[in-house]
Design an enzyme around this catalytic site. Structure first.
Site, PDB file in Angstrom:
ATOM      1  N   GLN A  31       0.844  -1.188   0.000  1.00  0.00           N
ATOM      2  CA  GLN A  31       0.000   0.000   0.000  1.00  0.00           C
ATOM      3  C   GLN A  31       0.877   1.234   0.000  1.00  0.00           C
ATOM      4  O   GLN A  31       1.917   1.248   0.667  1.00  0.00           O
ATOM      5  CB  GLN A  31      -0.830  -0.027   1.293  1.00  0.00           C
ATOM      6  CG  GLN A  31      -2.055   0.830   1.237  1.00  0.00           C
ATOM      7  CD  GLN A  31      -2.882   0.625   2.501  1.00  0.00           C
ATOM      8  OE1 GLN A  31      -3.060  -0.497   2.960  1.00  0.00           O
ATOM      9  NE2 GLN A  31      -3.362   1.710   3.068  1.00  0.00           N
ATOM     10  N   ALA A 211       4.613   8.735   0.571  1.00  0.00           N
ATOM     11  CA  ALA A 211       4.682   8.021  -0.709  1.00  0.00           C
ATOM     12  C   ALA A 211       6.095   7.490  -0.966  1.00  0.00           C
ATOM     13  O   ALA A 211       7.077   8.065  -0.473  1.00  0.00           O
ATOM     14  CB  ALA A 211       4.270   8.969  -1.839  1.00  0.00           C
ATOM     15  N   ASN A 212       6.178   6.445  -1.748  1.00  0.00           N
ATOM     16  CA  ASN A 212       7.450   5.850  -2.184  1.00  0.00           C
ATOM     17  C   ASN A 212       8.348   5.411  -1.027  1.00  0.00           C
ATOM     18  O   ASN A 212       9.564   5.388  -1.163  1.00  0.00           O
ATOM     19  CB  ASN A 212       8.221   6.827  -3.088  1.00  0.00           C
ATOM     20  CG  ASN A 212       7.361   7.300  -4.231  1.00  0.00           C
ATOM     21  OD1 ASN A 212       6.667   6.483  -4.849  1.00  0.00           O
ATOM     22  ND2 ASN A 212       7.334   8.592  -4.494  1.00  0.00           N
ATOM     23  N   ARG A 213       7.714   5.123   0.113  1.00  0.00           N
ATOM     24  CA  ARG A 213       8.460   4.676   1.312  1.00  0.00           C
ATOM     25  C   ARG A 213       9.431   5.742   1.846  1.00  0.00           C
ATOM     26  O   ARG A 213      10.353   5.433   2.581  1.00  0.00           O
ATOM     27  CB  ARG A 213       9.235   3.373   1.040  1.00  0.00           C
ATOM     28  CG  ARG A 213       8.321   2.203   0.607  1.00  0.00           C
ATOM     29  CD  ARG A 213       7.334   1.847   1.731  1.00  0.00           C
ATOM     30  NE  ARG A 213       6.603   0.630   1.474  1.00  0.00           N
ATOM     31  CZ  ARG A 213       5.301   0.564   1.141  1.00  0.00           C
ATOM     32  NH1 ARG A 213       4.592   1.680   0.981  1.00  0.00           N
ATOM     33  NH2 ARG A 213       4.713  -0.584   0.992  1.00  0.00           N
ATOM     34  N   LEU A 214       9.202   7.018   1.431  1.00  0.00           N
ATOM     35  CA  LEU A 214      10.043   8.107   1.941  1.00  0.00           C
ATOM     36  C   LEU A 214       9.336   8.734   3.145  1.00  0.00           C
ATOM     37  O   LEU A 214       8.895   9.885   3.117  1.00  0.00           O
ATOM     38  CB  LEU A 214      10.316   9.141   0.832  1.00  0.00           C
ATOM     39  CG  LEU A 214      11.019   8.568  -0.405  1.00  0.00           C
ATOM     40  CD1 LEU A 214      11.235   9.656  -1.461  1.00  0.00           C
ATOM     41  CD2 LEU A 214      12.370   7.949  -0.020  1.00  0.00           C
TER      42      LEU A 214
END
Ligand SMILES: Cc1cc2nc3c(=O)[nH]c(=O)nc-3n(C[C@H](O)[C@H](O)[C@H](O)COP(=O)(O)O)c2cc1C
Length: 235
Positions: A31, A211-214
């Protein structure tokens, strides 16, 4: 409709590769976290005020069990263990929960008071990790909370030898019924084996999924003069 939750439809992206229809491809459960962000400029000097804000936002968002936290303790042999308990109060900068002092966690804390508390509010894509030191709350404070509990919970706290082996559920129910009969018409007293722990935090980390695991991660560390150092951590 199938009620077998261990299998997935062959066309589903969750369907396991190779090993048979009973496997689920866990790697496909993924997710993006996009609900919010945490900016350096929004961080208060005291992490307790940010914690309070996040807790209230979790309550307002009607997440399930907003006060549930995972409590980590360490055994005398140095082995960590965790279990869920409910945060029951937050005062003077301390996190308060109630339990059986003779439980497994209680026996760990008697030897090693260092403790961790973790809150995860999935609906808000947030988690908070707290590390600190625990101590028993004063008896009067445990009494005050105990007397607010429903009658049956008070009886249960008296008779449950929490964390120790039971021969059967019937043994528990017999003790409950016998204890309830003893207290008819009287105020149920708090047993000495049951009460609160207060956790004084030394390290509090706030995590907001991005977002984007950042993700945004901010760590507060208690300083010798009582102030808190703030720093951003890599996700
Ligand atoms: C949502 C939830 C809330 C819980 N709240 C408490 C609590 O406030 N106090 C408590 O002693 N156990 C609570 N428990 C049970 C503990 O997770 C645990 O089983 C119990 O305290 C014994 O842990 P121990 O054997 O590691 O000492 C709760 C469990 C769940 C799932």
């Amino acid at each position: 409709m199938s009620t077998d939750h261990t299998s997935t439809h062959p066309d589903s992206p969750l369907h396991g590769r190779g090993a048979g229809s009973e496997t689920i491809n866990l790697a496909a459960i993924r997710q993006e976290y996009t609900k919010g962000g945490l900016k350096e400029g929004d961080l208060p000097d005291n992490p307790l005020s940010l914690f309070n804000r996040w807790l209230h936002e979790a309550i307002d968002a009607q997440v399930e069990e907003p006060t549930a936290m995972l409590v980590g303790t360490v055994s005398p042999e140095g082995r960590p263990s965790t279990r869920t308990v409910l945060l029951k109060d937050l005062h003077d900068g301390k996190f308060i929960f109630y339990t059986n002092y003779e439980s497994r966690k209680g026996s760990h804390l008697a030897k090693n008071p260092y403790i961790s508390l973790s809150f995860v509010w999935h609906a808000l894509e947030r988690q908070v990790h707290i590390e600190g030191i625990s101590s028993k709350v004063p008896a009067g404070e445990s009494d005050a909370y105990f007397h607010q509990r429903p009658y049956k919970s008070r009886i249960g706290a008296r008779i449950s030898p929490q964390s120790r082996p039971l021969k059967s559920r019937m043994q528990l129910i017999r003790s409950f019924v016998a204890e309830a009969a003893r207290w008819v018409g009287r105020e149920v007293e708090r047993p000495v084996h049951w009460g609160g722990y207060a956790v004084t935090p030394e390290r509090i980390e706030f995590w907001q999924g991005r977002a984007n695991r950042l993700h945004d991660r901010f760590l507060y560390t208690l300083q010798a003069d009582g102030s808190w150092r703030k720093e951003r951590l890599a996700p």
